[in-house]
Design an enzyme around this catalytic site. Sequence first.
Site, mmCIF file in Angstrom:
data_model
loop_
_atom_site.group_PDB
_atom_site.id
_atom_site.type_symbol
_atom_site.label_atom_id
_atom_site.label_comp_id
_atom_site.label_asym_id
_atom_site.label_seq_id
_atom_site.Cartn_x
_atom_site.Cartn_y
_atom_site.Cartn_z
ATOM 1 N N MET A 13 -31.750 7.942 -2.436
ATOM 2 C CA MET A 13 -30.907 8.632 -1.452
ATOM 3 C C MET A 13 -30.219 9.804 -2.125
ATOM 4 O O MET A 13 -29.449 9.623 -3.077
ATOM 5 C CB MET A 13 -29.888 7.663 -0.854
ATOM 6 C CG MET A 13 -30.508 6.583 0.026
ATOM 7 S SD MET A 13 -29.313 5.347 0.612
ATOM 8 C CE MET A 13 -29.154 4.297 -0.853
ATOM 9 N N GLN A 64 -37.763 9.329 -8.737
ATOM 10 C CA GLN A 64 -38.450 9.963 -7.615
ATOM 11 C C GLN A 64 -38.501 11.471 -7.827
ATOM 12 O O GLN A 64 -37.475 12.106 -8.088
ATOM 13 C CB GLN A 64 -37.792 9.672 -6.267
ATOM 14 C CG GLN A 64 -38.684 10.206 -5.138
ATOM 15 C CD GLN A 64 -38.105 10.073 -3.755
ATOM 16 O OE1 GLN A 64 -37.100 10.698 -3.442
ATOM 17 N NE2 GLN A 64 -38.739 9.261 -2.919
ATOM 18 N N CYS A 111 -39.498 13.165 2.802
ATOM 19 C CA CYS A 111 -38.257 13.843 3.181
ATOM 20 C C CYS A 111 -38.561 14.954 4.182
ATOM 21 O O CYS A 111 -39.396 15.831 3.912
ATOM 22 C CB CYS A 111 -37.569 14.423 1.954
ATOM 23 S SG CYS A 111 -35.995 15.234 2.353
#
Length: 331
Positions: free
Chosen positions: A18, A70, A100
């Site tokens: 996140m 990531q 995303c």
Amino acid sequence: MTESAMTPNRRRFCVAPMLDWTDRFYRRFARELSRHAFLYTEMVNTGAILHGDQQRHLRFDDVEHPLALQLGGSHPGDLARCAKIAEGWGYDEVNLNVGCPSERVQSGSFGACLMLEPDLVADCVRAMRDACQIDVTIKHRIGIDQVENYAFVRDFIARIAEAGCETFIVHARNAILKGLSPKENREIPPLKYHYVHQLKQDFPQLEIIINGGLTTHELCSEQLQHVDGVMVGREAYHNPWFLSEVDTRYYGEGAAPANRHDVMLAMREFIEAELSDGLPLRLIARHVLGLFHGVRGGRQWRRMLSDATLLKNAGWQLIEAALAEIDRELP
């Protein structure tokens, strides 16, 4: 197959990457609540690693393992170099962001828009796998914009699997590339869990992790009847005590933390070390605001640890004072 009969794997329960949230301070905190949850960094673009401050972007505490980095990017060569760097830093996995939907990410030609270019994604995965020995995985959506048919995501996975990817983290919603904010993209496109279940049936040899809308342990357990693992995002952040049940529920190991106070007290040495290095307390405090979510005194805890005046030049004593306020609220 019952949940208890399934073979445990290390990605059985994952905490989602996140942006601006799953930094090393949150991950260190999360590890006090669960020893086994697989943690993911926030997305880091390849340029930041190749041309920026690697220490800032890649540093982590050894207790964070298992841990994945990531990456955001679309150039096979750059991704390969970053995968090799991630391996050198000691990460357990490198994950490519193909999910995303933000326009800022699209402008860099990566994120969810890459689902429209499966051959390029395959080239990226192949280059990363050739560059390192750690796992290379991808996180993606089930469709783009108005492309609703299951065949789209099925064919996408088939193509990437040909490049050697064995683990797919699937957010069970479409990504709408224009007109919706990232927040709206997490809420408005309908969840289609059955698409992800079908992927596991069609690709039994692959590891399929489901993501999206998982807010209770009951829902997670239900999903584990169909897939190999679950990934939880905002519930694990806003209500971190949610993680306290992970080790016993999903890995059959260990005991849950005794109480929320003990979790914070276990963080003291780490927090004081960071403060001694000049870190402002607010950078850690913002991640623990939800620890007493739903508990009497939780509002006062949040108020004290988000008050800019109290946080200015604050040390561990502010956390002790906030814990004392919780104690005063208890019967």
